[in-house]
Design an enzyme around this catalytic site. Sequence first.
Site, PDB file in Angstrom:
ATOM      1  N   ASN A  12     -23.453  -6.540  11.112  1.00  0.00           N
ATOM      2  CA  ASN A  12     -22.374  -5.554  11.006  1.00  0.00           C
ATOM      3  C   ASN A  12     -22.393  -4.679  12.269  1.00  0.00           C
ATOM      4  O   ASN A  12     -23.410  -4.028  12.560  1.00  0.00           O
ATOM      5  CB  ASN A  12     -22.592  -4.728   9.733  1.00  0.00           C
ATOM      6  CG  ASN A  12     -21.517  -3.682   9.537  1.00  0.00           C
ATOM      7  OD1 ASN A  12     -21.137  -2.998  10.468  1.00  0.00           O
ATOM      8  ND2 ASN A  12     -21.032  -3.539   8.323  1.00  0.00           N
ATOM      9  N   HIS A  15     -21.433   0.342  13.758  1.00  0.00           N
ATOM     10  CA  HIS A  15     -22.003   1.542  14.369  1.00  0.00           C
ATOM     11  C   HIS A  15     -22.122   1.468  15.887  1.00  0.00           C
ATOM     12  O   HIS A  15     -22.458   2.459  16.524  1.00  0.00           O
ATOM     13  CB  HIS A  15     -23.287   1.933  13.648  1.00  0.00           C
ATOM     14  CG  HIS A  15     -22.975   2.275  12.214  1.00  0.00           C
ATOM     15  ND1 HIS A  15     -22.101   3.289  11.887  1.00  0.00           N
ATOM     16  CD2 HIS A  15     -23.330   1.680  11.049  1.00  0.00           C
ATOM     17  CE1 HIS A  15     -21.962   3.329  10.569  1.00  0.00           C
ATOM     18  NE2 HIS A  15     -22.687   2.368  10.046  1.00  0.00           N
ATOM     19  N   HIS A  48     -16.126  -3.349   9.296  1.00  0.00           N
ATOM     20  CA  HIS A  48     -15.408  -2.630   8.233  1.00  0.00           C
ATOM     21  C   HIS A  48     -14.294  -1.804   8.869  1.00  0.00           C
ATOM     22  O   HIS A  48     -14.564  -0.840   9.583  1.00  0.00           O
ATOM     23  CB  HIS A  48     -16.421  -1.721   7.508  1.00  0.00           C
ATOM     24  CG  HIS A  48     -15.853  -0.999   6.320  1.00  0.00           C
ATOM     25  ND1 HIS A  48     -16.619  -0.215   5.501  1.00  0.00           N
ATOM     26  CD2 HIS A  48     -14.593  -0.937   5.806  1.00  0.00           C
ATOM     27  CE1 HIS A  48     -15.873   0.292   4.535  1.00  0.00           C
ATOM     28  NE2 HIS A  48     -14.635  -0.116   4.707  1.00  0.00           N
ATOM     29  N   ARG A  50     -12.030   0.811   8.250  1.00  0.00           N
ATOM     30  CA  ARG A  50     -11.835   1.856   7.233  1.00  0.00           C
ATOM     31  C   ARG A  50     -10.449   2.453   7.365  1.00  0.00           C
ATOM     32  O   ARG A  50      -9.860   2.464   8.450  1.00  0.00           O
ATOM     33  CB  ARG A  50     -12.888   2.965   7.379  1.00  0.00           C
ATOM     34  CG  ARG A  50     -14.300   2.510   7.068  1.00  0.00           C
ATOM     35  CD  ARG A  50     -15.249   3.698   7.025  1.00  0.00           C
ATOM     36  NE  ARG A  50     -15.073   4.472   5.826  1.00  0.00           N
ATOM     37  CZ  ARG A  50     -15.902   4.471   4.782  1.00  0.00           C
ATOM     38  NH1 ARG A  50     -17.002   3.751   4.810  1.00  0.00           N
ATOM     39  NH2 ARG A  50     -15.651   5.203   3.733  1.00  0.00           N
ATOM     40  N   ARG A  54     -12.729   5.399  11.342  1.00  0.00           N
ATOM     41  CA  ARG A  54     -13.781   6.224  11.956  1.00  0.00           C
ATOM     42  C   ARG A  54     -14.694   5.432  12.891  1.00  0.00           C
ATOM     43  O   ARG A  54     -15.335   5.994  13.748  1.00  0.00           O
ATOM     44  CB  ARG A  54     -14.610   6.943  10.892  1.00  0.00           C
ATOM     45  CG  ARG A  54     -15.486   6.028  10.084  1.00  0.00           C
ATOM     46  CD  ARG A  54     -16.384   6.791   9.158  1.00  0.00           C
ATOM     47  NE  ARG A  54     -15.664   7.373   8.044  1.00  0.00           N
ATOM     48  CZ  ARG A  54     -16.245   7.673   6.868  1.00  0.00           C
ATOM     49  NH1 ARG A  54     -17.535   7.471   6.717  1.00  0.00           N
ATOM     50  NH2 ARG A  54     -15.550   8.169   5.876  1.00  0.00           N
ATOM     51  N   GLU A  75     -14.590  -6.348   6.260  1.00  0.00           N
ATOM     52  CA  GLU A  75     -14.766  -5.471   5.080  1.00  0.00           C
ATOM     53  C   GLU A  75     -13.580  -4.531   5.025  1.00  0.00           C
ATOM     54  O   GLU A  75     -13.193  -3.946   6.050  1.00  0.00           O
ATOM     55  CB  GLU A  75     -16.030  -4.632   5.226  1.00  0.00           C
ATOM     56  CG  GLU A  75     -17.296  -5.373   4.949  1.00  0.00           C
ATOM     57  CD  GLU A  75     -18.497  -4.447   5.080  1.00  0.00           C
ATOM     58  OE1 GLU A  75     -18.329  -3.218   5.142  1.00  0.00           O
ATOM     59  OE2 GLU A  75     -19.594  -4.975   5.144  1.00  0.00           O
ATOM     60  N   THR A 106     -20.498   3.352   2.383  1.00  0.00           N
ATOM     61  CA  THR A 106     -20.057   2.818   1.093  1.00  0.00           C
ATOM     62  C   THR A 106     -21.125   3.117   0.043  1.00  0.00           C
ATOM     63  O   THR A 106     -22.214   2.557   0.074  1.00  0.00           O
ATOM     64  CB  THR A 106     -19.824   1.297   1.215  1.00  0.00           C
ATOM     65  OG1 THR A 106     -19.062   1.066   2.399  1.00  0.00           O
ATOM     66  CG2 THR A 106     -19.066   0.770   0.022  1.00  0.00           C
ATOM     67  N   GLU A 156     -21.117  -9.805  -3.142  1.00  0.00           N
ATOM     68  CA  GLU A 156     -22.177  -9.235  -2.316  1.00  0.00           C
ATOM     69  C   GLU A 156     -22.825  -8.127  -3.139  1.00  0.00           C
ATOM     70  O   GLU A 156     -22.161  -7.166  -3.540  1.00  0.00           O
ATOM     71  CB  GLU A 156     -21.615  -8.690  -1.004  1.00  0.00           C
ATOM     72  CG  GLU A 156     -22.727  -8.099  -0.138  1.00  0.00           C
ATOM     73  CD  GLU A 156     -22.318  -7.835   1.295  1.00  0.00           C
ATOM     74  OE1 GLU A 156     -21.443  -8.558   1.826  1.00  0.00           O
ATOM     75  OE2 GLU A 156     -22.883  -6.905   1.897  1.00  0.00           O
ATOM     76  N   HIS A 199     -26.637  -3.700   2.494  1.00  0.00           N
ATOM     77  CA  HIS A 199     -26.567  -2.246   2.551  1.00  0.00           C
ATOM     78  C   HIS A 199     -27.960  -1.649   2.613  1.00  0.00           C
ATOM     79  O   HIS A 199     -28.744  -1.796   1.685  1.00  0.00           O
ATOM     80  CB  HIS A 199     -25.788  -1.608   1.396  1.00  0.00           C
ATOM     81  CG  HIS A 199     -25.166  -0.311   1.819  1.00  0.00           C
ATOM     82  ND1 HIS A 199     -25.868   0.852   1.928  1.00  0.00           N
ATOM     83  CD2 HIS A 199     -23.910  -0.013   2.244  1.00  0.00           C
ATOM     84  CE1 HIS A 199     -25.084   1.812   2.361  1.00  0.00           C
ATOM     85  NE2 HIS A 199     -23.883   1.303   2.577  1.00  0.00           N
TER      86      HIS A 199
END
Length: 249
Positions: A12, A15, A48, A50, A54, A75, A106, A156, A199
Amino acid sequence: MEPLGKLRLGVNIDHVATVRNARGSAYPDPLRAAEIAEGAGADGITAHLREDRRHISDADIEGLMDTLALPLNLEMAATAEMQAIALRHRPAAVCIVPENRQEVTTEGGLEVARKENLLGDFIGPLREAGIRVSLFIGHEAEQIEAAARIGAAVVELHTGAYCDFHSAGEDDKRDIELARLAEGAKLAHALGLEVHAGHGLTYETVGPIAAMPEVMELNIGHFLIGEAIFLGLDAAIREMCRLMAEARA
Ligand code: PXP
């Protein structure tokens, strides 16, 4: 039970975009991170998009779809806007997650059981477009059974609580959570769902999840991007792959 197959790693890259957006600059580039992840042995890239954009942006998704050799797992929340974006880009997979504007990340799994009709209708066009649909849920039997009923291909399982108990040193609670995740994985597999997990996973917490024979894919981001500061992204991902393979064996 023998593992059902090779355990895949989806990296992922959200970030990387968080760091970029902190300064409104063009770097660090999530696409470059995706290329490095591929070279380091990742099997897929997860991002993801969003509602508040962000971290990952629409342009990032476009860039990933144009340049990425690995499958993209998009995502997204179950909104009409995101459905249209997914249908336009047709990523290999879509993972539906709950989204709440104020949350830092999340927080929980998707409520499938009480929104079965709504979610069933939502994923219909995605399935028809050939996109593999995954639902990010907790380990509760009612959520897993509802996911199977509405025709999701994948669930998931949310490993956040397990990881939080581990870092708080609450080992008894961690082990109970782990046992529930293992039961959830068994049930999901028995119902014909492919099982993924993710996660909050780190080098310390990945082993017991990777060892669950029904789990076929892990999606890991925040820890890897953090570790990349110290080791470099390539080395951070390679170490995660090594630990996953070790636990699987
Ligand atoms: N899987 C899902 C469905 C997620 O929403 C996230 C967080 O974006 C992850 C995996 C990765 O979590 P982390 O960044 O804590 O590794």
